[in-house]
Design an enzyme around this catalytic site. Structure first.
Site, mmCIF file in Angstrom:
data_model
loop_
_atom_site.group_PDB
_atom_site.id
_atom_site.type_symbol
_atom_site.label_atom_id
_atom_site.label_comp_id
_atom_site.label_asym_id
_atom_site.label_seq_id
_atom_site.Cartn_x
_atom_site.Cartn_y
_atom_site.Cartn_z
ATOM 1 N N HIS A 17 0.839 -1.205 0.000
ATOM 2 C CA HIS A 17 0.000 0.000 0.000
ATOM 3 C C HIS A 17 0.874 1.257 0.000
ATOM 4 O O HIS A 17 0.617 2.211 -0.735
ATOM 5 C CB HIS A 17 -0.884 0.059 1.256
ATOM 6 C CG HIS A 17 -1.945 -1.002 1.348
ATOM 7 N ND1 HIS A 17 -2.102 -1.810 2.446
ATOM 8 C CD2 HIS A 17 -2.940 -1.365 0.487
ATOM 9 C CE1 HIS A 17 -3.134 -2.618 2.270
ATOM 10 N NE2 HIS A 17 -3.660 -2.382 1.087
ATOM 11 N N LYS A 41 -17.566 -6.562 8.278
ATOM 12 C CA LYS A 41 -16.388 -7.438 8.299
ATOM 13 C C LYS A 41 -15.828 -7.407 9.722
ATOM 14 O O LYS A 41 -16.107 -6.498 10.480
ATOM 15 C CB LYS A 41 -15.322 -6.906 7.336
ATOM 16 C CG LYS A 41 -15.536 -7.304 5.884
ATOM 17 C CD LYS A 41 -14.231 -7.101 5.128
ATOM 18 C CE LYS A 41 -14.403 -7.207 3.623
ATOM 19 N NZ LYS A 41 -13.172 -6.794 2.920
ATOM 20 N N ARG A 90 -2.162 -5.954 -8.424
ATOM 21 C CA ARG A 90 -1.050 -6.866 -8.152
ATOM 22 C C ARG A 90 -0.897 -7.891 -9.270
ATOM 23 O O ARG A 90 0.170 -8.096 -9.806
ATOM 24 C CB ARG A 90 -1.265 -7.600 -6.828
ATOM 25 C CG ARG A 90 -0.908 -6.772 -5.649
ATOM 26 C CD ARG A 90 -1.514 -7.314 -4.401
ATOM 27 N NE ARG A 90 -2.961 -7.172 -4.436
ATOM 28 C CZ ARG A 90 -3.745 -7.290 -3.398
ATOM 29 N NH1 ARG A 90 -3.248 -7.601 -2.238
ATOM 30 N NH2 ARG A 90 -5.049 -7.115 -3.504
ATOM 31 N N SER A 128 -2.860 -7.626 2.943
ATOM 32 C CA SER A 128 -3.107 -7.536 4.387
ATOM 33 C C SER A 128 -3.423 -8.924 4.946
ATOM 34 O O SER A 128 -3.017 -9.260 6.064
ATOM 35 C CB SER A 128 -4.280 -6.595 4.668
ATOM 36 O OG SER A 128 -4.019 -5.311 4.166
#
Ligand code: ADP
Length: 161
Positions: A17, A41, A90, A128
């Site tokens: 990030h 979440k 990515r 993450s």
């Protein structure tokens, strides 16, 4: 003034990030890192903790602001006068999802565009979730996250015992 918004969960912020943040901060005048307040979440770090960790980790950059938001990203971006959203790519696995979000956002708000930064190769595997998984089993994470995040994760796991 060109304002960009980089939205995400950042649970927690990683060096991947940070790489995107550093590069995006060079192409906009102000970059607002927008931490999604995703109550449904179960994040490792609360929204407030995530904001503080990002503020600390980016304090060496002068044109960064960090805020939390809920609701639609484009609504938040409009309120802040932003004209671009920043996202990172990515691998091809990110592409479908990111394309769908970018196209939806453009449909509902044509004046805001999404710009993508491709990951630096050393961070292409980094997420993450990987950091959290590694930390859970006491894997080495110091090369993957900023130092303050490494410390916060260690404290979290030690404190939870
Ligand atoms: P979200 O839950 O919205 O996907 P994340 O915090 O996981 O939030 O990611 C925010 C953005 O950062 C996404 O565009 C994601 O593809 C990008 N990103 C995450 N990790 C990396 C990395 N290692 N390299 C480049 N971009 C990344």
């Amino acid at each position: 003034m060109k304002i960009g918004v980089y939205p995400g969960s950042f649970d927690p912020i990683t060096k991947g990030h940070l790489d995107i943040i550093e590069r995006a901060a060079k192409v906009v005048d102000k970059l607002i890192i927008a931490v999604l307040d995703n109550s449904e979440k179960r994040p490792m770090f609360s929204t407030e903790e995530r904001v503080e960790l990002i503020k600390d980790a980016t304090s060496y950059l002068s044109n960064i602001e960090v805020e939390s938001f809920h609701g639609l990203t484009v609504d938040f971006a409009k309120q802040r006068g932003a004209t671009v959203l920043v996202r990172g790519l990515r691998a091809v696995t990110d592409f479908d999802y990111e394309l769908q979000i970018a196209q939806t956002n453009h449909k509902i708000c044509p004046e805001i565009d999404t710009i993508f930064f491709t990951t630096s190769v050393e961070y292409s595997y980094l997420s993450s979730s990987i950091v959290k998984e590694l930390a859970k089993y006491k894997g080495e994470i110091k090369d993957l996250v900023p130092a303050n995040v490494c410390e916060a994760i260690t404290q979290k796991y030690n404190g939870d015992k």
